[in-house]
Motif scaffolding. Structure first.
Motif, short mmCIF file in Angstrom:
data_model
loop_
_atom_site.label_atom_id
_atom_site.label_comp_id
_atom_site.label_asym_id
_atom_site.label_seq_id
_atom_site.Cartn_x
_atom_site.Cartn_y
_atom_site.Cartn_z
N GLU A 107 16.81 22.05 32.56
CA GLU A 107 17.05 23.04 31.50
C GLU A 107 16.09 24.22 31.55
OE1 GLU A 107 17.66 21.41 27.62
OE2 GLU A 107 18.63 19.60 28.39
N ARG A 108 14.82 23.93 31.82
CA ARG A 108 13.86 25.04 31.94
C ARG A 108 13.98 25.77 33.27
NH1 ARG A 108 8.76 24.08 32.49
NH2 ARG A 108 8.32 26.27 32.06
N LEU A 109 14.61 25.11 34.24
CA LEU A 109 14.84 25.70 35.56
C LEU A 109 13.53 26.06 36.24
CD1 LEU A 109 17.89 28.02 34.74
CD2 LEU A 109 17.89 25.59 35.36
N ASP A 110 12.53 25.20 36.07
CA ASP A 110 11.24 25.42 36.70
C ASP A 110 11.27 24.84 38.12
OD1 ASP A 110 8.61 25.85 37.36
OD2 ASP A 110 7.78 25.04 35.50
N PHE A 111 11.98 25.52 39.00
CA PHE A 111 12.11 25.07 40.38
C PHE A 111 12.43 26.26 41.27
CE2 PHE A 111 16.47 24.68 38.72
CZ PHE A 111 17.19 25.38 39.68
N SER A 112 12.30 26.05 42.56
CA SER A 112 12.65 27.07 43.54
C SER A 112 13.14 26.41 44.82
CB SER A 112 11.43 27.96 43.88
OG SER A 112 10.99 28.66 42.73
N CYS A 113 14.06 27.08 45.50
CA CYS A 113 14.62 26.59 46.76
C CYS A 113 14.58 27.73 47.78
CB CYS A 113 16.05 26.11 46.58
SG CYS A 113 16.26 24.82 45.34
N ALA A 114 14.34 27.34 49.04
CA ALA A 114 14.23 28.39 50.05
C ALA A 114 14.52 27.86 51.44
CB ALA A 114 12.83 29.01 50.01
N LEU A 115 14.77 28.81 52.35
CA LEU A 115 15.04 28.54 53.76
C LEU A 115 13.91 29.12 54.59
CD1 LEU A 115 16.83 27.97 56.31
CD2 LEU A 115 17.95 30.18 55.83
N PHE A 116 13.48 28.37 55.61
CA PHE A 116 12.38 28.78 56.49
C PHE A 116 12.82 28.65 57.95
CE2 PHE A 116 10.94 27.01 52.57
CZ PHE A 116 9.93 27.85 52.12
N ASN A 117 12.22 29.46 58.81
CA ASN A 117 12.56 29.35 60.23
C ASN A 117 11.78 28.21 60.88
OD1 ASN A 117 9.98 30.35 60.70
ND2 ASN A 117 10.67 32.34 61.46
N ALA A 118 11.88 28.08 62.17
CA ALA A 118 11.29 26.94 62.87
C ALA A 118 9.77 26.92 62.81
CB ALA A 118 11.75 26.93 64.33
N THR A 119 9.15 28.06 62.55
CA THR A 119 7.69 28.12 62.47
C THR A 119 7.19 28.08 61.03
OG1 THR A 119 7.75 30.55 62.55
CG2 THR A 119 7.49 29.37 64.65
N GLY A 120 8.11 27.99 60.06
CA GLY A 120 7.71 27.86 58.66
C GLY A 120 7.67 29.15 57.88
N ASN A 121 8.10 30.25 58.48
CA ASN A 121 8.12 31.52 57.76
C ASN A 121 9.29 31.57 56.79
OD1 ASN A 121 5.86 32.95 58.92
ND2 ASN A 121 7.04 33.05 60.82
N LEU A 122 9.04 32.09 55.59
CA LEU A 122 10.07 32.22 54.58
C LEU A 122 11.11 33.25 55.03
CD1 LEU A 122 11.17 31.70 51.67
CD2 LEU A 122 9.64 33.53 50.89
N THR A 166 3.46 7.08 27.56
CA THR A 166 4.55 6.73 28.45
C THR A 166 5.35 7.94 28.95
OG1 THR A 166 6.04 6.37 26.56
CG2 THR A 166 4.82 4.46 27.41
N ASP A 167 5.02 9.12 28.45
CA ASP A 167 5.78 10.29 28.91
C ASP A 167 5.01 11.55 28.55
OD1 ASP A 167 7.75 11.70 30.11
OD2 ASP A 167 9.26 11.42 28.56
N GLY A 168 5.38 12.65 29.20
CA GLY A 168 4.75 13.91 28.90
C GLY A 168 5.73 15.05 29.05
N TYR A 169 5.38 16.21 28.48
CA TYR A 169 6.25 17.37 28.58
C TYR A 169 5.39 18.62 28.65
CZ TYR A 169 9.88 20.81 27.76
OH TYR A 169 10.73 21.90 27.89
N TYR A 170 5.92 19.62 29.32
CA TYR A 170 5.18 20.86 29.52
C TYR A 170 6.13 22.03 29.40
CZ TYR A 170 2.77 24.56 32.12
OH TYR A 170 2.21 25.74 32.50
N GLU A 171 5.68 23.08 28.75
CA GLU A 171 6.54 24.25 28.52
C GLU A 171 5.73 25.52 28.73
OE1 GLU A 171 9.70 26.02 28.17
OE2 GLU A 171 10.12 24.36 26.81
N THR A 172 6.38 26.53 29.31
CA THR A 172 5.73 27.84 29.42
C THR A 172 6.64 28.88 28.76
OG1 THR A 172 6.72 28.21 31.60
CG2 THR A 172 4.49 27.34 31.53
#
Length: 359
Positions: free
Chosen positions: A16-31, A353-359
């Motif tokens: 729901e907060r969408l605190d994530f990122s996705c990406a593609l890198f080449n064979a040497t690790g460059n974004l 038993t659980d935690g939550y974080y918000e920005t």
């Protein structure tokens, strides 16, 4: 990838907060390319991918997936957990011949609980990295298609301050693996349609174009210095020098205060990500954020400073507070933009038993 991660993740933080990122890198690790997710994630993930390449070169196989969150090895802060999957040629998955990965895909998600001295894993008063949660570096999460559930549970529930909700961690890790798998399938479709040489040529073009766009920005910039004093009195100083002939810039943080005893320390990857972000925002063209943007930039980060601390310094506020300060200081030095409020308004709470974080 991002849509898959959002749809199949379990935690509120990612789903729901969408605190994530996705990406593609080449064979040497460059974004190479990414969705418009979290800039501080995207600008720092290359170092994480490169660390896996350096540690696992020659041993990776189709079906392998790796896990890390080490802020001193390309991570941001402990809750930002990165899942990295090597991408092999499609035929390698049917009959492996030992070929090296062609690309890498990665997803970084903020796990709302991963241990530490307070629920939510963003302790306001941590003084060393151990107090911020379970540190993970170069962990083999999936071994040739086999999810190592027992081993990852042992990892997450180990140490002085283990996670309070391992089941949620497992659910989100599976979602990140699924997101990466989606990325692999799309890459295979692209290679099948256009051929590998064409795809590699365009990946190089994307980086070369980004490099030229940043050089055009540098052409119009003037050198400058700025010192940003935070509420607690510590200072981030940056001097930007412009080489008009080379069309390049040197970003020097010499004069920044030493690493703090508090957690207001930004790992090297965070400082680099902030520099990448600032120069990308000055490009007035719709280019993807990628490693090409960094080629005209030389970044000097003094060791054991609050923009390049050494272990075991605490770093959790470096990701959310010092990164803002670095950004404002850079805009100030370049004289191109007024500062923002300089903070990210963090709120964390939870139980045993659980935690939550918000920005």
């Amino acid at each position: 990838m991002g849509a898959t991660l959002e749809n199949v993740s379990h935690s509120v933080n990612i789903k729901e907060r969408l605190d994530f990122s996705c990406a593609l890198f080449n064979a040497t690790g460059n974004l190479i390319a990414n969705a418009p997710h979290v800039p501080v994630h995207l600008g720092s993930m290359s170092e994480s991918v490169m660390s896996i390449i350096n540690a696992r070169d020659g041993t990776m196989a189709p079906g392998d997936v790796f896990l890390m969150n080490n802020p001193y090895n390309g991570g941001t802060h402990i809750p930002d957990v990165t899942v990295i999957t090597p991408v092999f040629a499609a035929e390698e998955y049917k009959k492996p011949t030992g070929e090296k990965p062609l690309f890498f895909v990665a997803s970084r998600g903020h796990h709302q609980e991963i241990g530490g001295i307070t629920p939510g894993s963003v302790p306001p008063f941590s003084t060393n990295i151990e107090e911020e949660g379970v540190l993970i570096d170069n962990f083999h999460l999936v071994d040739r298609g086999i999810f190592r559930e027992k081993e990852v549970i042992e990892l997450l529930t180990s140490g002085k301050y283990p996670t309070r909700n391992v089941n949620m961690n497992l659910s989100d890790l599976r979602a990140q693996i699924a997101a990466n798998e989606r990325g692999i399938k799309e890459i295979h479709k692209m290679v099948h349609q256009f051929t590998l040489p064409v795809v590699n040529t365009y990946m190089k073009y994307v980086q070369d174009n980004a490099e030229e766009m940043v050089r055009k920005v540098i052409d119009a910039l003037e050198a400058g210095t700025f010192t940003y004093e935070m509420d607690d009195g510590c200072k981030v100083k940056v001097t930007v020098s412009i080489d008009k002939k080379e069309r390049s810039a040197t970003i020097d943080f010499t004069g920044t205060d030493p690493q703090q005893k508090s957690n207001f320390n930004a790992p090297k990857a965070i400082a680099q990500a902030a520099c990448l972000y600032v120069f990308r925002t000055l490009v007035d063209h719709p280019i993807p954020l990628n490693s090409g943007c960094m080629k005209p930039l030389k970044i000097i980060l003094p060791e054991k400073s609050m923009v390049n601390p050494s272990p075991p310094a605490a770093v959790v506020a470096g990701n959310v507070e010092v990164s803002q300060t670095i950004t404002d200081a850079l805009y100030g030095a370049l004289g191109v933009l007024a500062g923002c409020q300089g903070t990210m308004n963090n709120f964390t709470f939870g139980t045993s038993t659980d935690g939550y974080y918000e920005t």
